[in-house]
Design a protein around this motif. Structure first.
Motif, short mmCIF file in Angstrom:
data_model
loop_
_atom_site.label_atom_id
_atom_site.label_comp_id
_atom_site.label_asym_id
_atom_site.label_seq_id
_atom_site.Cartn_x
_atom_site.Cartn_y
_atom_site.Cartn_z
N SER A 35 7.73 2.66 1.47
CA SER A 35 7.85 1.95 0.19
C SER A 35 9.33 1.73 -0.13
O SER A 35 9.73 0.64 -0.57
N TYR A 133 7.36 6.30 -7.62
CA TYR A 133 6.43 6.33 -6.48
C TYR A 133 5.43 7.43 -6.79
O TYR A 133 5.77 8.58 -6.99
N LEU A 192 4.63 -6.61 -2.91
CA LEU A 192 5.64 -5.61 -3.28
C LEU A 192 7.04 -6.24 -3.25
O LEU A 192 7.82 -6.10 -4.19
N LEU A 210 4.51 2.41 -8.02
CA LEU A 210 4.05 2.25 -6.64
C LEU A 210 3.01 3.30 -6.32
O LEU A 210 3.29 4.51 -6.43
#
Ligand SMILES: Cc1ncc(C[n+]2csc(CCOP(=O)(O)OP(=O)(O)O)c2C)c(N)n1
Ligand SMILES: [Mg+2]
Length: 298
Positions: A35, A133, A192, A210
């Motif tokens: 990510s 995240y 994203l 996320l």
């Protein structure tokens, strides 16, 4: 439109620039590592990253073995937002309006312990990007529940399953008057990337959430991280959406071909739940979708 190939783009269209190096110590299959790789591809090298105590304190590494190719500031658990705000002020004094300051924190550091600082920067419209995240527990310390842990989840501190629902932080951020709020997950890389690019171009306070599947804490095979993120989205358990003021817009409508029960059933952290409890969670998710469909700017 399928945001894994948003606008007809394929994986090969992902920017080639790398600001995150291999050889880092994330667990195999960690969703939070790729990510960051994608986020920095969208944000570019003029980015400074602020990381509070979390798994990412380890993944980023200690001097001189940083895994990031951009400047990094490690902070105590609760102070990512305040430290990012200070960095931004220092850059302004130096006459640098371009460098983006990104706080990158876990769900514990965002939904719980860092929440007062986060609320402060959001309310003051501080010109930073704050990214959470979310692996849905305090994973670096062995998996204790946070207020981002979903209903029913078994963790070290909720052995019988968490009795409360996940905190609705996204609406809380929108209610602060954030310039931009979005959700994303690594199974939909073009969605994203587009959201991080939009956050780069927007001024004021921006927040991106996320979903970061964690094989170690959730209990699924380490080669199924992307599958797990895709199941979360296609079952409706995780919503891909954005807010630019005025309302939420869904950026990808799930197929609902995956059942919520299948998504939960693929993870050890829900293995204590019986069919009735799984159905109850699925039912709650379906009612959330009905609510969203009514208010969606689409
Ligand atoms: C004030 C304080 N309390 C507790 C800790 C121990 N600690 C370090 S990381 C962590 C878990 C962080 O959870 P989260 O923010 O969700 O990030 P993750 O580990 O899941 O990546 C904890 C409890 C700490 N460093 N400082
Ligand atoms: Mg966490």
């Amino acid at each position: 439109m399928d945001p894994s190939t948003r606008g007809g783009q394929k994986m090969m269209d992902v920017p080639r620039d790398e600001h995150f190096q291999p050889g880092h110590p994330a667990c195999p299959g960690c969703g939070a590592a790729p990510s960051m790789r994608l986020a920095l591809k969208a944000l570019g090298p003029r980015t400074m990253v602020v990381i509070p105590a979390s798994c990412w304190s380890i993944i980023a590494g200690a001097h001189p073995f940083f895994s990031l190719g951009v400047p990094l500031l490690h902070t105590p658990f609760l102070s990512a937002a305040a430290a990012a705000s200070g960095l931004k002020a220092a850059l302004e004094i130096q006459g640098d309006p371009e460098t983006l300051v990104m706080a990158w924190a876990g769900d514990g550091g965002t939904f719980d312990i860092g929440f007062q600082g986060l609320s402060g920067v959001a309310e003051r419209r501080t010109d930073i990007l704050y990214v959470c995240y979310d692996n849905e527990a305090y994973m670096n310390t062995g998996g204790q529940r946070s207020s981002a842990t979903p209903l029913g989840t078994q963790t070290g501190t909720t052995p019988g399953g968490k009795p409360e629902e996940k905190k609705d932080l996204l609406n809380i951020m929108a209610a602060h008057g954030a310039a931009y709020v979005a959700t994303a997950t690594l199974a939909y890389p073009h969605d994203l990337l587009a959201k991080f690019k939009k956050a780069r171009e927007t001024r004021g306070f921006r927040f991106i959430h996320l979903l970061s599947p964690c094989p170690t804490g959730w209990g699924f095979p380490e080669d199924k991280t992307v599958t797990m993120a895709r199941m979360a989205v296609e079952s409706g358990a995780y919503r891909l959406m954005e807010w630019e003021g005025g309302g939420w817009r869904t950026t990808h409508r799930p197929s609902f071909q995956v059942k919520v029960e299948e998504y939960l059933g693929a993870q050890r952290r829900f293995s204590h739940l019986g069919p009735m409890e799984l159905r109850e969670i699925a039912h709650r998710i379906a009612s959330h979708w009905e609510e969203i469909s009514r208010g969606d700017k689409g």
